[in-house]
Design a protein around this motif. Sequence first.
Motif, PDB file in Angstrom:
ATOM      1  N   ARG A 292       1.052  -1.390  -0.130  1.00  0.00           N
ATOM      2  CA  ARG A 292       0.394  -0.228  -0.490  1.00  0.00           C
ATOM      3  C   ARG A 292       1.101   0.613   0.177  1.00  0.00           C
ATOM      4  N   LYS A 293       2.065   1.647   0.012  1.00  0.00           N
ATOM      5  CA  LYS A 293       3.127   2.727   0.239  1.00  0.00           C
ATOM      6  C   LYS A 293       3.355   3.377  -1.059  1.00  0.00           C
ATOM      7  N   SER A 294       2.954   4.239  -0.373  1.00  0.00           N
ATOM      8  CA  SER A 294       3.075   4.979  -2.356  1.00  0.00           C
ATOM      9  C   SER A 294       1.155   5.035  -2.910  1.00  0.00           C
ATOM     10  N   ILE A 295       0.016   4.217  -2.652  1.00  0.00           N
ATOM     11  CA  ILE A 295      -1.030   4.133  -3.073  1.00  0.00           C
ATOM     12  C   ILE A 295      -1.596   5.298  -3.677  1.00  0.00           C
ATOM     13  N   VAL A 296      -2.826   5.432  -4.251  1.00  0.00           N
ATOM     14  CA  VAL A 296      -3.640   7.049  -4.054  1.00  0.00           C
ATOM     15  C   VAL A 296      -4.936   6.009  -4.872  1.00  0.00           C
ATOM     16  N   GLY A 297      -5.375   6.263  -3.630  1.00  0.00           N
ATOM     17  CA  GLY A 297      -7.262   5.209  -4.605  1.00  0.00           C
ATOM     18  C   GLY A 297      -7.623   5.994  -3.895  1.00  0.00           C
ATOM     19  N   ALA A 298      -9.329   5.682  -5.588  1.00  0.00           N
ATOM     20  CA  ALA A 298     -10.454   6.559  -4.826  1.00  0.00           C
ATOM     21  C   ALA A 298     -11.719   5.379  -4.917  1.00  0.00           C
ATOM     22  N   ILE A 299     -12.741   6.195  -4.165  1.00  0.00           N
ATOM     23  CA  ILE A 299     -13.898   4.043  -4.367  1.00  0.00           C
ATOM     24  C   ILE A 299     -14.572   4.696  -4.071  1.00  0.00           C
ATOM     25  N   SER A 300     -16.237   4.674  -4.601  1.00  0.00           N
ATOM     26  CA  SER A 300     -17.404   4.314  -4.311  1.00  0.00           C
ATOM     27  C   SER A 300     -18.560   3.960  -4.127  1.00  0.00           C
ATOM     28  N   ILE A 301     -18.982   3.242  -3.053  1.00  0.00           N
ATOM     29  CA  ILE A 301     -20.340   3.158  -3.152  1.00  0.00           C
ATOM     30  C   ILE A 301     -21.627   3.195  -2.934  1.00  0.00           C
ATOM     31  N   LYS A 302     -22.448   2.281  -3.200  1.00  0.00           N
ATOM     32  CA  LYS A 302     -23.784   2.659  -3.164  1.00  0.00           C
ATOM     33  C   LYS A 302     -24.306   1.920  -2.334  1.00  0.00           C
ATOM     34  N   VAL A 303     -24.941   2.306  -1.115  1.00  0.00           N
ATOM     35  CA  VAL A 303     -25.922   1.298   0.307  1.00  0.00           C
ATOM     36  C   VAL A 303     -26.732   1.874   0.581  1.00  0.00           C
ATOM     37  N   MET A 304     -27.855   0.870   0.392  1.00  0.00           N
ATOM     38  CA  MET A 304     -29.356   0.922   1.121  1.00  0.00           C
ATOM     39  C   MET A 304     -28.881   1.175   2.277  1.00  0.00           C
ATOM     40  N   GLU A 305     -29.816   2.862   2.919  1.00  0.00           N
ATOM     41  CA  GLU A 305     -30.118   3.171   3.807  1.00  0.00           C
ATOM     42  C   GLU A 305     -28.765   2.688   4.885  1.00  0.00           C
ATOM     43  N   PRO A 306     -27.639   3.828   4.348  1.00  0.00           N
ATOM     44  CA  PRO A 306     -26.289   3.681   5.241  1.00  0.00           C
ATOM     45  C   PRO A 306     -26.792   4.225   6.228  1.00  0.00           C
ATOM     46  N   VAL A 307     -25.573   3.617   7.709  1.00  0.00           N
ATOM     47  CA  VAL A 307     -25.533   4.034   8.898  1.00  0.00           C
ATOM     48  C   VAL A 307     -24.150   5.078   8.446  1.00  0.00           C
ATOM     49  N   PHE A 308     -24.166   6.108   9.601  1.00  0.00           N
ATOM     50  CA  PHE A 308     -22.862   6.254   9.910  1.00  0.00           C
ATOM     51  C   PHE A 308     -22.617   6.961  11.136  1.00  0.00           C
ATOM     52  N   GLU A 309     -21.339   7.580  11.477  1.00  0.00           N
ATOM     53  CA  GLU A 309     -20.821   7.055  12.759  1.00  0.00           C
ATOM     54  C   GLU A 309     -21.165   8.833  12.979  1.00  0.00           C
ATOM     55  N   SER A 310     -21.973   9.919  12.711  1.00  0.00           N
ATOM     56  CA  SER A 310     -21.807  11.125  12.678  1.00  0.00           C
ATOM     57  C   SER A 310     -22.857  11.687  11.689  1.00  0.00           C
ATOM     58  N   GLN A 311     -23.804  12.925  12.961  1.00  0.00           N
ATOM     59  CA  GLN A 311     -24.235  13.294  11.964  1.00  0.00           C
ATOM     60  C   GLN A 311     -23.857  13.903  10.068  1.00  0.00           C
ATOM     61  N   THR A 312     -23.201  14.686  10.699  1.00  0.00           N
ATOM     62  CA  THR A 312     -22.450  15.089  10.047  1.00  0.00           C
ATOM     63  C   THR A 312     -21.230  14.033   8.187  1.00  0.00           C
ATOM     64  N   LYS A 313     -21.894  12.652   8.816  1.00  0.00           N
ATOM     65  CA  LYS A 313     -21.928  11.575   7.959  1.00  0.00           C
ATOM     66  C   LYS A 313     -20.034  11.411   6.849  1.00  0.00           C
ATOM     67  N   THR A 314     -18.893  11.357   8.276  1.00  0.00           N
ATOM     68  CA  THR A 314     -17.972  11.327   7.761  1.00  0.00           C
ATOM     69  C   THR A 314     -17.495  10.316   7.054  1.00  0.00           C
ATOM     70  N   LYS A 315     -17.986   9.147   8.010  1.00  0.00           N
ATOM     71  CA  LYS A 315     -17.078   7.987   8.483  1.00  0.00           C
ATOM     72  C   LYS A 315     -18.620   6.964   7.995  1.00  0.00           C
ATOM     73  N   LEU A 316     -18.234   5.863   7.615  1.00  0.00           N
ATOM     74  CA  LEU A 316     -19.319   4.820   7.395  1.00  0.00           C
ATOM     75  C   LEU A 316     -19.024   3.357   8.635  1.00  0.00           C
ATOM     76  N   GLY A 317     -20.406   3.630   9.268  1.00  0.00           N
ATOM     77  CA  GLY A 317     -20.451   2.765  10.278  1.00  0.00           C
ATOM     78  C   GLY A 317     -21.466   1.307   9.755  1.00  0.00           C
ATOM     79  N   SER A 318     -21.729   1.449   8.471  1.00  0.00           N
ATOM     80  CA  SER A 318     -22.496  -0.113   8.356  1.00  0.00           C
ATOM     81  C   SER A 318     -22.049  -0.620   7.953  1.00  0.00           C
ATOM     82  N   THR A 319     -22.237  -2.262   8.295  1.00  0.00           N
ATOM     83  CA  THR A 319     -21.594  -3.221   7.171  1.00  0.00           C
ATOM     84  C   THR A 319     -22.310  -4.216   6.589  1.00  0.00           C
TER      85      THR A 319
END
Length: 616
Positions: A292-319
């Motif tokens: 993983r050293k020096s990797i630059v990556g991007a990921i986008s996913i679509k989830v039904m009814e995601p659960v975030f760890e805060s109201q501002t949705k900066t971290k996904l908690g859904s499994t």
Amino acid sequence: MAKAQYTEDNIRSLDWKEHIRMRPGMYIGKLGDGSSPDDGIYILLKEVIDNCIDEFVMGAGKTIEIRIKDNEVRVRDYGRGIPLGKVVDVVSKMNTGGKYDTRAFKKSVGLNGVGTKAVNALSSNFRVESVRDNQIKVAEFELGELISDPAVEDSSKRKGTKVSFVPDPGIFKNYRYRPEYVVKMLKNYVYLNPGLTIDFNGEKFQSTNGLKDLLEDDMPAEQMLYPIIHLKGNDIEIALTHSRTQYSEEYHSFVNGQHTTQGGTHQAAFREGIVKTVREYFGRNYDASDIRKSIVGAISIKVMEPVFESQTKTKLGSTEMGGGLPTVRTYINDFIKTQLDNYLHKNPEVAEKIQKKIVQAEKERKELSGIRKLARERAKKASLHNKKLRDCRVHLGDSKNDRSLETTLFITEGDSASGSITKSRDVNTQAVFSLKGKPLNSYGLTKKIVYENEEFNLLQAALNIEESLEDLRYNNIVIATDADVDGMHIRLLLITFFLQFFPELIKEGHLYILQTPLFRVRNKKETIYCYSEQERIDAIEKLKPKPEITRFKGLGEISPDEFQHFIGEDIRLDPVMLDKAMSIEELLSFYMGKNTPNRQEFIINNLKVELDKVEE
């Protein structure tokens, strides 16, 4: 002492707007003045745009127009328009909205029915108009209170919704929108929604190739080890490459169009999936950090009814992905295993470059291992009695604490300055790291120096960024040095250190310079702190006839009682930003390389202005 009574009278029920205004942090994170990309004024803008994006995703409206002038924000989409009978409810009744009906919005961004209500409650003026079926409905509010609700009228305007608002200056002190942050947010929206056009103050943003465009905009082609690997599937898109020059890994992750700046289950699965696939492809049990050293990556996913760890949705908690699909981890791992493995088989020249990079990373890691071990032992001893760090109680990773976004590390020079900040800081969210004089010039040096130099090693340990930015302990890293020549040199040396070894800290908007006042102007009734010559002139005019004027020569001169004015709610920060036109290497060699005529000319022209300010 008598105990306070706890009766029915103590139980208070707040109406929706009172609660938002009393506890804004629960809804929009921190408040701020616009100097940080996660300040509340950008969250307000984002909440309104999210609704327009949901319309685009549902196939309604391909253009969004945004205007920001004198802190008034206007956002217009050409979607279906809010149903006219529900316009007032949608922006002023909690838990009201179309997102609860999964037939109308399948994988939507705004899922809690709070977004525009928070914008409404936190705006001094808020206006919404909806056009559909050749009719228009308008409603206007002040601080969440409905002040105008005329009847539906006929209209020849194009269908869609227009929202205008002015963030309340009583809540957002001395704020201003920085176009750089707005543009970065808008670019993320178009990368995630190819075919969408966003027009911001007359400038248009579009993307054809999604996350591939994001990485290309993020990094010059000559810094990429190989062309971007871009893979798409149902509900998932990834893009990745290795940087030739960057030490650390860097990720951009998104869920349902939401930029998850603190990662989460999807980002962890992305990192894991790359390691597993590469190991299986080469049949070697390479160390995960070398892959993983020096990797630059991007990921986008679509989830039904995601659960975030805060109201501002900066971290996904859904499994769970939802909709009968496997878990987020399994879904992402399976996709990468199949698609990335196929890509490497079809492009052996890329696979060869990746393998060479891994072998080189392994060699460097082994060379560093001895010195790293010594440095860790030193840091462990130091952390037990680390004289350099005065820590705070809350840290960025504390997702259950709604003040985690306020966490700040001040990097100061000398004992007197760090003493003043330490005594006047908020011990819950503000930490202080004090330097002994000037740090080392790290330009052109290898990562080895981060471990050999005690000061850099302890700073890296305090920030907790050795492995990746995911565990960063403070949201804001603030360089607090004197506004003289020495202070500016220290600033430059610290920025060089971060650019050289942790550029993503700057890219993600975590590094700032603390503005401190140059003058104090006061009379018997009032004290005004002035940050510029013009502010000093204005203050003298205001407090005439004969105010007392003090010139601050250094931070150490400012008493702790006064210092709390400059690091409290009126704190003034200048963000350190990267210029897209200049690569990090060019930037470093220009400022820190051998003296060139260009640089001498630049310093003479620019530093002279600063020195004139200092000497006045």
